[in-house]
Structure formats: structure tokens, C-alpha cells
Design an enzyme around this catalytic site. Structure first.
Site, PDB file in Angstrom:
ATOM      1  CE  LYS A  13      94.685   0.873 -77.626  1.00  0.00           C
ATOM      2  NZ  LYS A  13      95.979   0.207 -77.939  1.00  0.00           N
ATOM      3  NE  ARG A  88      92.639  -4.604 -74.676  1.00  0.00           N
ATOM      4  CZ  ARG A  88      93.287  -3.480 -74.352  1.00  0.00           C
ATOM      5  NH1 ARG A  88      92.637  -2.424 -73.966  1.00  0.00           N
ATOM      6  NH2 ARG A  88      94.589  -3.452 -74.429  1.00  0.00           N
ATOM      7  NE  ARG A 127     103.611   2.201 -72.787  1.00  0.00           N
ATOM      8  CZ  ARG A 127     102.515   1.596 -73.228  1.00  0.00           C
ATOM      9  NH1 ARG A 127     101.598   2.292 -73.868  1.00  0.00           N
ATOM     10  NH2 ARG A 127     102.346   0.320 -73.042  1.00  0.00           N
ATOM     11  NE  ARG A 160     101.024  -0.045 -69.442  1.00  0.00           N
ATOM     12  CZ  ARG A 160     100.157   0.014 -70.466  1.00  0.00           C
ATOM     13  NH1 ARG A 160      99.807   1.190 -70.964  1.00  0.00           N
ATOM     14  NH2 ARG A 160      99.647  -1.072 -70.973  1.00  0.00           N
ATOM     15  NE  ARG A 171     100.013  -5.054 -73.282  1.00  0.00           N
ATOM     16  CZ  ARG A 171     100.773  -3.974 -73.146  1.00  0.00           C
ATOM     17  NH1 ARG A 171     101.958  -4.062 -72.571  1.00  0.00           N
ATOM     18  NH2 ARG A 171     100.358  -2.808 -73.567  1.00  0.00           N
TER      19      ARG A 171
HETATM   20  P1  AP5 Z   1     100.765   4.730 -76.500  1.00  0.00           P
HETATM   21  O1  AP5 Z   1     100.045   5.956 -76.923  1.00  0.00           O
HETATM   22  O2  AP5 Z   1     101.055   4.555 -75.046  1.00  0.00           O
HETATM   23  O3  AP5 Z   1     100.042   3.431 -77.127  1.00  0.00           O
HETATM   24  P2  AP5 Z   1      98.707   2.687 -76.712  1.00  0.00           P
HETATM   25  O4  AP5 Z   1      98.069   2.215 -77.983  1.00  0.00           O
HETATM   26  O5  AP5 Z   1      97.881   3.545 -75.809  1.00  0.00           O
HETATM   27  O6  AP5 Z   1      99.347   1.455 -75.972  1.00  0.00           O
HETATM   28  P3  AP5 Z   1      98.924   0.629 -74.682  1.00  0.00           P
HETATM   29  O7  AP5 Z   1     100.061  -0.315 -74.406  1.00  0.00           O
HETATM   30  O8  AP5 Z   1      98.512   1.543 -73.568  1.00  0.00           O
HETATM   31  O9  AP5 Z   1      97.722  -0.146 -75.210  1.00  0.00           O
HETATM   32  P4  AP5 Z   1      97.134  -1.412 -74.638  1.00  0.00           P
HETATM   33  O10 AP5 Z   1      95.859  -1.407 -75.394  1.00  0.00           O
HETATM   34  O11 AP5 Z   1      97.914  -2.643 -74.718  1.00  0.00           O
HETATM   35  O12 AP5 Z   1      97.111  -1.119 -73.068  1.00  0.00           O
HETATM   36  P5  AP5 Z   1      95.939  -0.790 -72.054  1.00  0.00           P
HETATM   37  O13 AP5 Z   1      96.479   0.122 -71.049  1.00  0.00           O
HETATM   38  O14 AP5 Z   1      94.689  -0.418 -72.781  1.00  0.00           O
HETATM   39  O15 AP5 Z   1     102.138   4.661 -77.321  1.00  0.00           O
HETATM   40  C1  AP5 Z   1     103.104   3.656 -77.085  1.00  0.00           C
HETATM   41  C2  AP5 Z   1     104.532   4.246 -77.180  1.00  0.00           C
HETATM   42  O16 AP5 Z   1     104.792   4.655 -78.518  1.00  0.00           O
HETATM   43  C3  AP5 Z   1     104.743   5.504 -76.310  1.00  0.00           C
HETATM   44  O17 AP5 Z   1     106.040   5.482 -75.806  1.00  0.00           O
HETATM   45  C4  AP5 Z   1     104.545   6.670 -77.289  1.00  0.00           C
HETATM   46  O18 AP5 Z   1     105.306   7.827 -76.914  1.00  0.00           O
HETATM   47  C5  AP5 Z   1     105.053   6.072 -78.597  1.00  0.00           C
HETATM   48  N1  AP5 Z   1     104.320   6.537 -79.776  1.00  0.00           N
HETATM   49  C6  AP5 Z   1     102.972   6.745 -79.891  1.00  0.00           C
HETATM   50  N2  AP5 Z   1     102.655   7.132 -81.146  1.00  0.00           N
HETATM   51  C7  AP5 Z   1     103.833   7.146 -81.848  1.00  0.00           C
HETATM   52  C8  AP5 Z   1     104.165   7.451 -83.206  1.00  0.00           C
HETATM   53  N3  AP5 Z   1     103.232   7.810 -84.098  1.00  0.00           N
HETATM   54  N4  AP5 Z   1     105.462   7.363 -83.569  1.00  0.00           N
HETATM   55  C9  AP5 Z   1     106.418   6.995 -82.669  1.00  0.00           C
HETATM   56  N5  AP5 Z   1     106.163   6.699 -81.376  1.00  0.00           N
HETATM   57  C10 AP5 Z   1     104.888   6.771 -80.966  1.00  0.00           C
HETATM   58  O19 AP5 Z   1      95.664  -2.245 -71.424  1.00  0.00           O
HETATM   59  C11 AP5 Z   1      96.585  -2.858 -70.552  1.00  0.00           C
HETATM   60  C12 AP5 Z   1      95.968  -4.129 -69.996  1.00  0.00           C
HETATM   61  O20 AP5 Z   1      94.762  -3.813 -69.256  1.00  0.00           O
HETATM   62  C13 AP5 Z   1      95.500  -5.156 -71.046  1.00  0.00           C
HETATM   63  O21 AP5 Z   1      96.562  -6.005 -71.453  1.00  0.00           O
HETATM   64  C14 AP5 Z   1      94.400  -5.911 -70.267  1.00  0.00           C
HETATM   65  O22 AP5 Z   1      94.954  -6.831 -69.355  1.00  0.00           O
HETATM   66  C15 AP5 Z   1      93.746  -4.795 -69.465  1.00  0.00           C
HETATM   67  N6  AP5 Z   1      92.619  -4.174 -70.180  1.00  0.00           N
HETATM   68  C16 AP5 Z   1      92.528  -2.869 -70.584  1.00  0.00           C
HETATM   69  N7  AP5 Z   1      91.373  -2.655 -71.222  1.00  0.00           N
HETATM   70  C17 AP5 Z   1      90.703  -3.844 -71.245  1.00  0.00           C
HETATM   71  C18 AP5 Z   1      89.460  -4.264 -71.788  1.00  0.00           C
HETATM   72  N8  AP5 Z   1      88.650  -3.416 -72.469  1.00  0.00           N
HETATM   73  N9  AP5 Z   1      89.099  -5.570 -71.619  1.00  0.00           N
HETATM   74  C19 AP5 Z   1      89.874  -6.433 -70.946  1.00  0.00           C
HETATM   75  N10 AP5 Z   1      91.080  -6.090 -70.420  1.00  0.00           N
HETATM   76  C20 AP5 Z   1      91.496  -4.816 -70.560  1.00  0.00           C
END
Ligand code: AP5
Length: 216
Positions: A13, A88, A127, A160, A171
Site C-alpha cells: 500500500k 481498517r 523491509r 520498524r 497483524r
Molecule cells: P509496503 O509498501 O511497505 O507495504 P504496506 O502495505 O504499506 O505495509 P505496512 O506494513 O505499512 O502496512 P500495515 O497496514 O500493516 O502498516 P501501517 O503502517 O498501516 O511494502 C512492504 C515491503 O514489500 C517493502 O519492503 C516493499 O519494498 C516491498 N514490496 C512492496 N511491493 C512489492 C512488490 N510488488 N513486490 C515485491 N516487494 C514489494 O500500520 C501499522 C500499525 O499502526 C497497525 O498495526 C496499527 O497498530 C496501527 N494503525 C495504522 N492504521 C490504523 C487504523 N486505521 N486503525 C487502527 N490502527 C491503525
């Protein structure tokens, strides 16, 4: 163009959001990044959020909804925005509908990036993120040119706190239970687009871009 990027942790994402920002010039609103910023600054919100984030749990709805509501009212969201990691839960999605209705806006497309659990784990444990500009790398699929250094700004790369395998699996489970029901929620509204997120970063972007071109 008002977009939501949906998908499990590590589905890409954030990576795709940055490519959409570059091409379409609309801001990325990442609740994960905003919460990590609050944690880094040591604010009350950050202290509260950290407990949930480190455990792989969702931060309470009311906290996240409040942050997003405020952010959507900033002037740079007038021409559109990309919500990354929000909503979410069904409660967050319903709150978003209400906020947008009050603002006279609506979501144009929900891009659902599909990636299975084992691939998610492989991606997240390798990552690395830039401390300075937030650029995202993968040690195997998308490595930086120099070890531990951001190609774009020279900043230091870090892993992270919630990217340990055990927390990633937690997660993913939370995603299946609490976030996946949103697929049905948005499919019913007729604005859901499913994307195969297992392809390369460029191929995934090409697919998303072909959808966005029809909306722009
Ligand atoms: P990346 O692009 O970083 O993936 P992502 O989907 O953004 O992953 P996140 O881990 O950031 O998502 P998340 O939803 O768990 O975390 P968030 O920060 O929102 O890609 C991942 C890796 O793969 C990278 O190394 C990249 O280079 C590689 N890659 C990407 N595309 C690729 C491809 N096509 N092929 C190969 N490699 C690839 O949330 C973190 C925490 O915050 C949550 O657990 C929760 O506690 C809290 N939180 C955040 N939002 C909310 C909410 N709305 N409500 C409640 N709690 C929340």
C-alpha cells in the site's frame, strides 16, 4: 480523485501510494505513518498508540478517526487524497462515509491489493524505511544502492518495531478478522477494484494506473 488503498500488512500500500503521489500529485494519508510520527515525538497520543502497535493490534477507532478527520480538512486534500491504512474496521468505514458526506465528498475507488500471508511475511521482515524521508526498500526485491542508506536523500534506513515475524503474523490475523470485511462493504457500493499484489512493483502500479486513468 479520492482513493482508498486496502490490503494486508506488507501488500505494498505504502509503496504504491508513493507512486500515485508522484504521478497524480494528490497527498498520501497514512494512518500508520501519522501514528509512528506521534510515537517518535513522544506525544500522549504516541504513547497510547505504541502499546497497540507493538502488539500488532489496532489502535482504537475513535483515536484514528479523529486524526483522519482533521487531516482531510487540510487544503492539500481539496483536489483528492489517497487513504493508506484507513479505514481498517467497519466502524472506521462508516465514520469515513459520514465525514465525507459532511464535506460534500465521496470515495471514487477502493484498490484492494491482494497478497497471501507467506509473501507478506517475506516482504515485511526484509523491509527497511528511511528515517528521514520515509522511502521504503526491500533488502531483496528493492534494495538501496548503498547498504543502510536511502537512495533519495541519503538518510539512515531502519526496521520498524512491529516488523518482527511474530508481530507480522499477528497483524495479518487482525487484518483477516477486522479489515477484510471491508472488501464486501466496498464491493456492495460498486467501487472496489481487486489487484494481484504478488506481481512486481512496476506491474502492480501499471494495473492501478490503468484504473486511475479511467477515473481522472
Ligand atoms: P509496503 O509498501 O511497505 O507495504 P504496506 O502495505 O504499506 O505495509 P505496512 O506494513 O505499512 O502496512 P500495515 O497496514 O500493516 O502498516 P501501517 O503502517 O498501516 O511494502 C512492504 C515491503 O514489500 C517493502 O519492503 C516493499 O519494498 C516491498 N514490496 C512492496 N511491493 C512489492 C512488490 N510488488 N513486490 C515485491 N516487494 C514489494 O500500520 C501499522 C500499525 O499502526 C497497525 O498495526 C496499527 O497498530 C496501527 N494503525 C495504522 N492504521 C490504523 C487504523 N486505521 N486503525 C487502527 N490502527 C491503525
Amino acid at each position: 480523485m479520492n482513493l482508498i488503498l486496502l490490503g494486508p500488512p506488507g501488500s505494498g500500500k505504502g509503496t504504491q501510494a508513493k507512486l500515485i503521489v508522484e504521478k497524480y500529485g494528490i497527498p498520501q494519508i497514512s494512518t500508520g505513518d501519522m501514528l509512528r510520527e506521534a510515537v517518535a515525538k513522544g506525544t500522549e497520543l504516541g504513547k497510547e498508540a505504541k502499546k497497540y502497535m507493538d502488539a500488532g493490534q489496532l489502535v482504537p477507532d475513535e483515536v484514528v478517526i479523529g486524526i483522519v478527520k482533521e487531516r482531510l480538512q487540510q487544503p492539500d486534500c481539496e483536489k483528492g487524497f489517497i487513504l493508506d491504512g484507513f479505514p481498517r474496521t467497519i466502524a472506521q468505514a462508516e465514520a469515513l462515509d459520514k465525514i465525507l458526506e459532511e464535506m460534500g465528498k465521496k470515495i471514487d475507488a477502493v484498490i484492494n491489493i491482494q497478497v497471501p500471508e507467506e509473501e507478506v511475511v517475506k516482504r515485511i521482515v526484509n523491509r527497511r524505511t528511511c528515517k528521514n524521508c520515509g522511502a521504503v526498500y526491500h533488502l531483496i526485491y528493492n534494495p538501496p544502492k548503498e547498504d543502510n542508506k536511502c537512495d533519495k536523500c541519503g538518510g539512515e534506513l531502519y526496521q520498524r518495531d512491529d516488523d518482527k515475524e511474530e508481530t507480522v503474523r499477528k497483524r495479518y490475523k487482525v487484518y483477516k478478522e477486522q479489515t477484510e470485511p471491508l472488501v464486501e462493504y466496498y464491493a456492495k457500493k460498486g467501487i472496489l477494484y481487486n489487484i494481484d499484489g504478488t506481481k512486481s512493483i512496476e506491474e502492480v502500479f501499471a494495473e492501478i494506473d490503468s484504473i486511475l486513468q479511467k477515473l481522472a
